[in-house]
Scaffold this motif. Sequence first.
Motif, mmCIF file in Angstrom:
data_model
loop_
_atom_site.group_PDB
_atom_site.id
_atom_site.type_symbol
_atom_site.label_atom_id
_atom_site.label_comp_id
_atom_site.label_asym_id
_atom_site.label_seq_id
_atom_site.Cartn_x
_atom_site.Cartn_y
_atom_site.Cartn_z
ATOM 1 N N LEU A 164 14.510 -27.912 -26.890
ATOM 2 C CA LEU A 164 14.601 -27.084 -26.068
ATOM 3 C C LEU A 164 14.635 -28.002 -25.144
ATOM 4 C CD1 LEU A 164 11.279 -25.623 -27.188
ATOM 5 C CD2 LEU A 164 13.492 -24.481 -26.703
ATOM 6 N N THR A 165 15.257 -27.751 -23.665
ATOM 7 C CA THR A 165 15.115 -27.890 -23.044
ATOM 8 C C THR A 165 14.269 -27.341 -21.987
ATOM 9 O OG1 THR A 165 16.870 -25.961 -21.606
ATOM 10 C CG2 THR A 165 17.735 -27.960 -22.965
ATOM 11 N N THR A 166 14.373 -28.256 -20.821
ATOM 12 C CA THR A 166 12.835 -27.918 -19.650
ATOM 13 C C THR A 166 13.137 -26.104 -19.401
ATOM 14 O OG1 THR A 166 13.386 -30.206 -18.959
ATOM 15 C CG2 THR A 166 12.072 -28.289 -17.584
ATOM 16 N N VAL A 167 14.607 -25.432 -19.686
ATOM 17 C CA VAL A 167 14.534 -24.569 -18.849
ATOM 18 C C VAL A 167 14.216 -23.531 -20.229
ATOM 19 C CG1 VAL A 167 16.553 -22.503 -18.623
ATOM 20 C CG2 VAL A 167 16.603 -24.982 -17.007
ATOM 21 N N THR A 168 14.999 -24.053 -21.085
ATOM 22 C CA THR A 168 14.548 -23.191 -22.444
ATOM 23 C C THR A 168 13.107 -23.076 -22.517
ATOM 24 O OG1 THR A 168 15.285 -24.613 -23.903
ATOM 25 C CG2 THR A 168 17.006 -22.599 -22.765
ATOM 26 N N ALA A 169 12.174 -24.115 -22.853
ATOM 27 C CA ALA A 169 11.046 -24.310 -22.660
ATOM 28 C C ALA A 169 10.270 -23.349 -21.796
ATOM 29 C CB ALA A 169 10.233 -25.929 -23.122
ATOM 30 N N THR A 222 20.864 -18.628 -15.611
ATOM 31 C CA THR A 222 20.559 -17.971 -16.227
ATOM 32 C C THR A 222 21.789 -17.344 -17.758
ATOM 33 O OG1 THR A 222 20.747 -16.027 -14.923
ATOM 34 C CG2 THR A 222 21.319 -15.444 -16.092
ATOM 35 N N LEU A 223 22.859 -18.310 -17.697
ATOM 36 C CA LEU A 223 23.518 -18.265 -18.650
ATOM 37 C C LEU A 223 22.501 -19.624 -19.545
ATOM 38 C CD1 LEU A 223 26.915 -19.582 -16.784
ATOM 39 C CD2 LEU A 223 26.243 -17.780 -17.709
ATOM 40 N N GLU A 224 22.203 -20.303 -19.320
ATOM 41 C CA GLU A 224 21.785 -21.420 -20.270
ATOM 42 C C GLU A 224 19.850 -20.431 -20.844
ATOM 43 O OE1 GLU A 224 18.630 -25.706 -20.259
ATOM 44 O OE2 GLU A 224 19.914 -24.516 -18.638
ATOM 45 N N VAL A 225 19.378 -19.595 -20.404
ATOM 46 C CA VAL A 225 18.623 -18.746 -20.842
ATOM 47 C C VAL A 225 19.098 -17.788 -22.199
ATOM 48 C CG1 VAL A 225 16.280 -17.352 -20.466
ATOM 49 C CG2 VAL A 225 16.558 -19.293 -19.412
ATOM 50 N N LEU A 226 20.400 -17.749 -21.470
ATOM 51 C CA LEU A 226 21.103 -15.892 -22.294
ATOM 52 C C LEU A 226 21.353 -16.683 -23.608
ATOM 53 C CD1 LEU A 226 22.506 -13.930 -21.920
ATOM 54 C CD2 LEU A 226 24.559 -14.704 -21.659
ATOM 55 N N ALA A 227 22.083 -18.021 -23.169
ATOM 56 C CA ALA A 227 22.410 -18.457 -24.886
ATOM 57 C C ALA A 227 21.184 -19.133 -25.495
ATOM 58 C CB ALA A 227 23.255 -20.509 -24.264
ATOM 59 N N PHE A 228 20.192 -19.891 -25.073
ATOM 60 C CA PHE A 228 19.084 -19.533 -25.659
ATOM 61 C C PHE A 228 18.701 -18.672 -26.383
ATOM 62 C CE2 PHE A 228 14.636 -19.717 -25.686
ATOM 63 C CZ PHE A 228 14.210 -20.285 -27.063
#
Length: 503
Positions: free
Chosen positions: A446-451, A482-488
């Motif tokens: 996880l990244t800070t965003v996806t966590a 948004t793109l980072e969360v979408l991929a996760f």
Amino acid sequence: MSAPLPRLDEDLIARLRADLVAADFTVTGVLDVLGPLASGALSREQPLPARRVASRSASPAATLIRLLTLGDPVDAAEVEAALPTLRVRGALALGLVAEEGDAVVARVDVRPYAADDAQWWVVSDLAEVATGAPVREDHVLGVGGASTTLAAWTIRRPVRRALDLGTGSGVQALHLTRHADSVVATDLSERALAFARFTAALNGCDWDVRSGSMLEPVAGERFDLVVSNPPFVITPRSGAVPLFEYRDGGAAGDAVVADLVRSVAAHLEPGGVAQMLGNWEVPRGSTWTDRVGAWLDGTGLDAWVVQREVQDPAEYAETWSRDGGHHARTADADAMYAAWLDDFASRDVESIGFGVLTLHRPARDRAPFVDLMDERGPVPPAMGESVRVGLEARVWLAEHSDDELLGAAWRAAPDVTEERHTAPGASDPSVIVARQGGGLGRVVRLTTVTAAYLSVADGALTPRQAVGAIAGILDLDPEETTLEVLAFVKDAVKDGLLLRPAD
């Protein structure tokens, strides 16, 4: 000349069933007699501990273990006591046993088998553990590691019609009986079909048993579920290696499984699923995804393939030259080993993969998805429900837009935990991972965003709503966030780390 076959007689088989039940000749009954040590040794094909324990017991179950599992000669009077309804005369009439002086010896293997909250018996040829000799080329296998793997990965949702392709002794068909209105079982081996019919009769099952190669017996027919433990072993076309009907399909390389993948679509109803085991060759300079991906081109099928094991040619030769009771470092085994190495070298094969293929015919007109995963870690003994959830999630993703995904309120699955690893003296974690407790046991970095997103994925907040808050708090670009969360989310949804509220 083939070994003897069991004979069908409805009345005698009913008597046999009654005696097996009365003797508690079941998986738990056998374990109670043998205990964990001897049972474990027997599962590793080491009969001595089981023989020692069973010979000291006078119980009917112990007698049947000695007779039908270990292949020992048993005094006729003991067999009469263990089979009081069938009697020795009935067992002889069914072709289960033969007389040997004052004793009785088994001609076939009758083995208790339990799964899906059901108790069955599987009838097959005597295993090497009973005969002490290599098995015949027309040997019909009982319950083996490949058959239990396929059964464990099969989706168990109710279906109207199911096909067990290459049924052998009928293991997969037994499972299908639990959730299919009708079951068709096919095999090229007439010997296998005789055992499958006996297995069906002994368990009170009504299967449509057909003879023929691969999909030929069901030409023009469609099914909701097709399962197959095909003869996937890659065996040299050489006189040095025996060709076992239960494992060798008669084609060069991995062509048997490749041809089945390419042809099964015509036999699936819209929304239908095919699940099978397979081996695939990986020539030098290519990848397993290249190989299996090429099989799928033009089929129109969704595909989710999980590679579970990889061997080099030497490891593969060692595994399968021992199969069937041939022992290492004998002249025969060395000749087989060499034949396998030569065969793989002729096609410049660098490695051989093994895995489970789940294929799905889309119910609507759309581009199919292909997901080829390498997951070799331990998984739960029953994967079917995880496969169902994973397949349905992949279908949902294929049939919905990114906008719809961002607008759905996903929630973290109950078996997902988060781990944070911090270097000594550091205030912030250097590694954050999400760990799946069940299913494929995936570990996702996880990244800070996806966590941050995963921490609020409770089924009430959509990714779109969460992104706005996360980007604002972390002072990030909303579009990139948004793109980072979408991929996760796409990655987490397909393997069940994130679930829809309705799931």
